[in-house]
Scaffold this active site. Sequence first.
Site, short mmCIF file in Angstrom:
data_model
loop_
_atom_site.label_atom_id
_atom_site.label_comp_id
_atom_site.label_asym_id
_atom_site.label_seq_id
_atom_site.Cartn_x
_atom_site.Cartn_y
_atom_site.Cartn_z
N ARG A 157 0.82 -1.22 0.00
CA ARG A 157 0.00 0.00 0.00
C ARG A 157 0.85 1.26 0.00
O ARG A 157 0.57 2.23 -0.70
CB ARG A 157 -0.91 -0.01 1.23
CG ARG A 157 -2.00 -1.04 1.16
CD ARG A 157 -2.62 -1.24 2.52
NE ARG A 157 -1.68 -1.90 3.42
CZ ARG A 157 -1.92 -2.98 4.14
NH1 ARG A 157 -3.09 -3.54 4.09
NH2 ARG A 157 -0.99 -3.51 4.92
N ILE A 158 1.94 1.26 0.80
CA ILE A 158 2.76 2.48 0.90
C ILE A 158 3.54 2.69 -0.40
O ILE A 158 3.62 3.81 -0.92
CB ILE A 158 3.69 2.41 2.13
CG1 ILE A 158 2.85 2.32 3.41
CG2 ILE A 158 4.64 3.60 2.17
CD1 ILE A 158 3.63 2.00 4.68
N ARG A 179 7.50 -9.13 -4.52
CA ARG A 179 7.34 -10.59 -4.56
C ARG A 179 6.27 -10.98 -5.57
O ARG A 179 6.42 -11.91 -6.35
CB ARG A 179 6.92 -11.12 -3.18
CG ARG A 179 8.09 -11.54 -2.32
CD ARG A 179 7.59 -11.93 -0.97
NE ARG A 179 6.60 -10.94 -0.50
CZ ARG A 179 6.00 -10.97 0.68
NH1 ARG A 179 6.27 -11.94 1.51
NH2 ARG A 179 5.15 -10.05 1.04
N ILE A 238 12.59 3.71 3.97
CA ILE A 238 11.57 3.98 4.99
C ILE A 238 10.96 2.65 5.45
O ILE A 238 9.89 2.64 6.06
CB ILE A 238 10.45 4.92 4.48
CG1 ILE A 238 9.79 4.37 3.21
CG2 ILE A 238 10.96 6.33 4.25
CD1 ILE A 238 8.44 5.01 2.91
N ARG A 240 12.53 -0.80 7.05
CA ARG A 240 12.99 -1.24 8.36
C ARG A 240 14.50 -1.27 8.35
O ARG A 240 15.11 -1.53 7.30
CB ARG A 240 12.52 -2.68 8.66
CG ARG A 240 11.15 -2.79 9.30
CD ARG A 240 11.13 -2.27 10.74
NE ARG A 240 9.83 -2.39 11.34
CZ ARG A 240 8.84 -1.50 11.24
NH1 ARG A 240 9.01 -0.39 10.54
NH2 ARG A 240 7.69 -1.68 11.86
N GLU A 269 18.51 0.31 15.60
CA GLU A 269 18.06 1.61 16.09
C GLU A 269 17.53 1.49 17.53
O GLU A 269 17.03 0.43 17.90
CB GLU A 269 16.97 2.20 15.15
CG GLU A 269 15.74 1.36 15.03
CD GLU A 269 14.74 1.91 13.99
OE1 GLU A 269 15.11 2.07 12.83
OE2 GLU A 269 13.59 2.16 14.37
N HIS A 287 13.08 7.44 12.57
CA HIS A 287 11.91 6.55 12.39
C HIS A 287 10.60 7.32 12.62
O HIS A 287 9.82 7.00 13.53
CB HIS A 287 12.01 5.35 13.36
CG HIS A 287 11.20 4.16 12.90
ND1 HIS A 287 11.58 2.86 13.13
CD2 HIS A 287 10.01 4.10 12.25
CE1 HIS A 287 10.66 2.04 12.62
NE2 HIS A 287 9.70 2.78 12.09
N ILE A 288 10.38 8.32 11.77
CA ILE A 288 9.22 9.20 11.95
C ILE A 288 8.28 9.20 10.74
O ILE A 288 7.46 10.12 10.61
CB ILE A 288 9.66 10.65 12.26
CG1 ILE A 288 10.59 11.21 11.15
CG2 ILE A 288 10.32 10.76 13.62
CD1 ILE A 288 10.78 12.73 11.23
#
Length: 328
Positions: A157-158, A179, A238, A240, A269, A287-288
């Site tokens: 989705r992102i 994938r 963005i 992980r 992190e 991580h924002i």
Amino acid sequence: MSKSSILVARAIFPEVLQTLSQVFEVESNQADEVWSAAELTRRMQGKQGALTTGSERIDAALLQANPQLKMVANMAVGFNNFDVPAMTAAGVLASNTPDVLTETTADFGFALLMATARRISESEHYLRAGHWTKWSYDMFAGAEVHGSKLGILGMGRIGQGIARRAAHGFGMEVMYHNRSRLSADLEAECKARYVSKEELLTTADHVMLVVPYSAASHHTIGAAELAMMQPTATLVNIARGGIVDDAALAKALAAGQIAAAGLDVFEGEPQVHPDLLKVPNVVLTPHIASATIKTRKAMAQLAADNLIAFFSNGQALTPLNSLPGAAA
Ligand code: GLV
């Protein structure tokens, strides 16, 4: 009927805590202490449910020490902090917070891409340090964004939200690798072309990583992949920490093997690889990507609603696993 007990493992919005307190006996952590695994396991004692963030690990050892646990709601879309098969085996329902953060996170991916390509952080540091004494023709000249080629690795989705922004707003040529391939309709809507990972890495001007983390996606981008990218290319993560080999990336940035990187997530992190802190051509954020008040509230509310739904009717709204005959 007595209330079920839950642990809210990190500080959350007071109004969401208030809603939870009307339904559950709540142990909260509004001081926002970061607990060790042993402390989290201890605090989980006697709790039937928990609300966690991506920082709390729910694994076999914690589950074994807490056989009373029935459900854990993660306030994050990513859930690599959950051992979902172990949770399923222990009869514990898991949920995450999809959808509510998609557009906000896509906005941030685009912001980080712009900041990286157009050298915004680097030039601001230069200005603040008092080095700006005259304008010059090639000062902080960066890479073009509009009309350039964007490669998106991970087209959930992102990724699709970023593709829409890129294609429709910035006239970019969008390629993706995933994938599974999107339907023809979705590809048309996102104006995105499916390509091999190799084609994406070798031809993109900008590479955006939005792949979920798993053992299989560990170091999707390492020294070999960085070597395939163009020396003018930028890389944005963005997804992980652990998707990128941060040590290899710091080397590639220092050597000018790629032009720049924008990173919102890091291996280990909140520690950041010290070599990344030494290179100027990297934009670093803590991580924002989903951090707007509206979206973080929606995430907290969805995590709370998952707990409330599960303990009232045995069904979470956005579950990650299914349990045979589950009921609270
Ligand atoms: C943030 O990283 C999330 O997974 O929601």
